[in-house]
Each structure stands twice: as structure tokens, then as C-alpha cells.
Design an enzyme around this catalytic site. Structure first.
Site, PDB file in Angstrom:
ATOM      1  N   ASP A  81     -12.667 -40.022 -37.130  1.00  0.00           N
ATOM      2  CA  ASP A  81     -12.614 -39.424 -38.462  1.00  0.00           C
ATOM      3  C   ASP A  81     -11.215 -39.562 -39.072  1.00  0.00           C
ATOM      4  O   ASP A  81     -10.201 -39.370 -38.383  1.00  0.00           O
ATOM      5  CB  ASP A  81     -12.979 -37.936 -38.337  1.00  0.00           C
ATOM      6  CG  ASP A  81     -13.198 -37.256 -39.673  1.00  0.00           C
ATOM      7  OD1 ASP A  81     -13.724 -37.905 -40.584  1.00  0.00           O
ATOM      8  OD2 ASP A  81     -12.855 -36.062 -39.790  1.00  0.00           O
ATOM      9  N   HIS A  82     -11.148 -39.888 -40.341  1.00  0.00           N
ATOM     10  CA  HIS A  82      -9.894 -39.913 -41.109  1.00  0.00           C
ATOM     11  C   HIS A  82      -8.805 -40.776 -40.485  1.00  0.00           C
ATOM     12  O   HIS A  82      -7.644 -40.368 -40.426  1.00  0.00           O
ATOM     13  CB  HIS A  82      -9.362 -38.489 -41.335  1.00  0.00           C
ATOM     14  CG  HIS A  82     -10.086 -37.746 -42.412  1.00  0.00           C
ATOM     15  ND1 HIS A  82     -10.006 -38.116 -43.741  1.00  0.00           N
ATOM     16  CD2 HIS A  82     -10.906 -36.677 -42.355  1.00  0.00           C
ATOM     17  CE1 HIS A  82     -10.759 -37.283 -44.445  1.00  0.00           C
ATOM     18  NE2 HIS A  82     -11.320 -36.412 -43.630  1.00  0.00           N
ATOM     19  N   ASP A 103      -9.746 -43.958 -43.931  1.00  0.00           N
ATOM     20  CA  ASP A 103      -9.381 -43.104 -45.066  1.00  0.00           C
ATOM     21  C   ASP A 103      -8.215 -43.727 -45.827  1.00  0.00           C
ATOM     22  O   ASP A 103      -7.055 -43.554 -45.475  1.00  0.00           O
ATOM     23  CB  ASP A 103      -9.007 -41.704 -44.560  1.00  0.00           C
ATOM     24  CG  ASP A 103      -8.696 -40.731 -45.695  1.00  0.00           C
ATOM     25  OD1 ASP A 103      -8.724 -41.170 -46.867  1.00  0.00           O
ATOM     26  OD2 ASP A 103      -8.424 -39.557 -45.406  1.00  0.00           O
ATOM     27  N   HIS A 175     -10.553 -29.590 -47.660  1.00  0.00           N
ATOM     28  CA  HIS A 175     -10.336 -29.448 -46.226  1.00  0.00           C
ATOM     29  C   HIS A 175      -9.602 -28.142 -45.889  1.00  0.00           C
ATOM     30  O   HIS A 175      -8.838 -27.610 -46.695  1.00  0.00           O
ATOM     31  CB  HIS A 175      -9.493 -30.609 -45.689  1.00  0.00           C
ATOM     32  CG  HIS A 175     -10.216 -31.920 -45.664  1.00  0.00           C
ATOM     33  ND1 HIS A 175     -10.081 -32.863 -46.650  1.00  0.00           N
ATOM     34  CD2 HIS A 175     -11.078 -32.448 -44.772  1.00  0.00           C
ATOM     35  CE1 HIS A 175     -10.818 -33.921 -46.361  1.00  0.00           C
ATOM     36  NE2 HIS A 175     -11.434 -33.691 -45.222  1.00  0.00           N
TER      37      HIS A 175
END
Length: 275
Positions: A81-82, A103, A175
Site C-alpha cells: 500500500d502507498h 502512489d 487518512h
């Protein structure tokens, strides 16, 4: 069972949404897998770039997640993720992770598109599912940006030009929220879902109340990422255990209730997203 590809998990989750939960400690991964088994729902174990940095490398926790997923009776994928660097993506894929998020949302549109297209081509050559972000979702590094929105026409162009398999969009979430007060733009979600030919991903879901998450799925959101809510529950359980037993020194004595708290929270979200 063997790792399940993200598209298969999405299909299994429908008509509900696919829950994706961030792993920071081994207890997170164990709890998420146990919750998926109890709820009989598919799930994604996610490792972020920040978590890889915390553990001084992605390999130890990633390999543990891959093994937990393989040993589980639930349908589970492991996802990076990210990631903001190609090097981390390459390392994750080399370990056996078959789904990644690049990202480039902090870049301007042209640079994000070019970088995402290059990484997508590399991933597709290796059969790796790739997610990208367009319209920066706030909250990373403490800067909430609830006003950020993804433009539908730009999203269509971006997906066509890059070839990504899923798109994280900005629709009102942020977030790292500790309150569940975010209000999503459901009309925008529906507009994006109607125009964008790949699954939509909601980041910053911990700040969205239950009814908001259900509405997001009903309006076309496919994958729902949750991290902060698990950490809130975990930390509260540890604080409670240490407060009642101030001389406790064995980590197992406070990590066990913490793991149970995470599992309970994940089960809640999996049932919620199932509809």
C-alpha cells in the site's frame, strides 16, 4: 489456501465491498485473517511503505503475511500500500506479493501519469495487479484535505493512459482520522463508478461512519481500506490491560487482548461491507 488474486476477491465480495486492512504488527495480520475466517468473507492484508520503513525493510513482515494468508482457510490477498518508489515495489514483487499500489498522487498530473504508466507496464509483465491514486486523499503526514476531489473525466483519461487495474479516488475521506466524521460525496462516487472502467478504492475509511461506508459501497465503491480504526482499538486494549495490571512485563499478556480487539473490529467492518 493459495493467495487469491484481488479481482477474484472483488468478485467474491460482491455485491458488498472488499475490506482491506493495514498490517503494522504480526498481531494485526493474525487478527485480520482470523476475522476473515470467522466472518467467512474475503480480505486483503496491506503493508504500507511507512510500515516497511518502521520494520527496516519489507521482507520480514511481508513473508509473515504471505504465510498467514497461505495457511488461512479464508480467501486472502497480500497487497503493498502507498508505495512511492519503484524499488519498494520491485522488492515486494520479488517476495511474492502480487498486488501493489503506486502512489504518485503528490506529483503533478503529467508526472503522476508517466510514472504510474511505467510501473504499471512493469507490473503487468509479471502478472501483478496495480492500484494508483488520482486526486490526493489527505491525511498523510498530518495534513487533512477533505476538500480534495477526483475529476471523473481526468480519472477516465488517467486509467486509459496508464492501464492501472484499480483507482484510489478522493471523494471526501482523509487518512489517519481519529473521529468518524468524514462526509463522502456519494454523487461523485456514483459518477466515477459509472465512468471509470476499473474498481474504485476508498482510502481514509476509518474516518467515515458506518452508514457512510455502506452508502459508498452502494454507490459504487469497490475496495475499502481501513487502518487507523484497528490501531485505535489495539492501543485501547493495551492501555486497559496495563492500567489494570501495572506491573505486567510480558508482552504476550497485553498483545493477546490487543489482537482480540483488532479481530473484533475487522469482523465488524467485514459484516458491514457485506451489506
Amino acid at each position: 489456501m493459495p493467495l487469491t488474486p484481488i479481482p477474484d476477491l472483488i468478485a467474491t465480495a460482491r455485491p458488498g465491498g472488499l475490506g482491506a486492512f493495514n498490517v503494522i504488527t504480526l498481531e494485526h495480520a493474525e487478527a485480520i485473517a482470523a476475522a476473515a475466517e470467522a466472518a467467512e468473507r474475503p480480505v486483503v492484508l496491506q503493508l504500507s511503505e511507512n510500515t516497511a520503513r518502521h520494520h527496516r525493510g519489507i521482507a520480514p513482515l511481508a513473508l509473515a503475511c504471505l504465510r498467514i494468508a497461505a495457511d488461512s482457510a479464508a480467501a486472502i490477498a497480500v497487497h503493498l500500500d502507498h508505495a512511492t518508489s519503484a524499488e519498494l515495489i520491485h522488492a515486494a514483487v520479488d517476495l511474492g506479493i502480487r498486488s501493489v499500489m503506486y502512489d504518485g498522487s503528490a506529483l503533478d498530473y503529467a508526472d503522476n501519469l508517466a510514472a504510474t504508466a511505467a510501473i504499471t507496464a512493469w507490473c503487468h509483465e509479471r502478472g501483478v495487479h496495480i492500484e494508483a491514486e488520482l486526486g490526493e486523499v489527505g491525511g498523510k503526514d498530518g495534513a487533512h484535505a477533505p476538500g480534495a476531489r477526483t475529476d471523473p473525466d481526468e480519472a477516465v483519461e488517467f486509467v486509459s493512459a496508464t492501464g492501472v487495474d484499480a483507482l484510489a479516488v478522493a471523494v471526501g475521506s482523509s487518512h489517519a482520522m481519529h473521529t468518524r466524521t468524514a462526509e463522502l460525496d456519494n454523487d461523485l462516487i456514483a459518477h466515477l463508478a459509472a465512468k471509470v472502467p476499473v474498481p474504485l478504492v476508498l482510502h481514509g475509511s476509518s474516518g467515515v461512519p458506518d452508514h457512510g461506508l455502506r452508502a459508498a459501497v452502494e454507490h459504487g465503491m469497490t475496495k475499502v481500506n481501513i487502518a487507523t480504526r484497528l490501531n485505535i482499538r489495539m492501543t485501547a486494549a493495551i492501555r486497559d490491560r496495563l492500567a489494570t495490571t501495572p506491573h505486567l512485563t510480558d508482552p504476550r499478556e497485553y498483545l493477546t487482548p490487543a489482537r482480540t480487539a483488532i479481530q473484533s473490529e475487522v469482523e465488524h467492518f467485514l459484516h458491514l461491507l457485506a451489506g
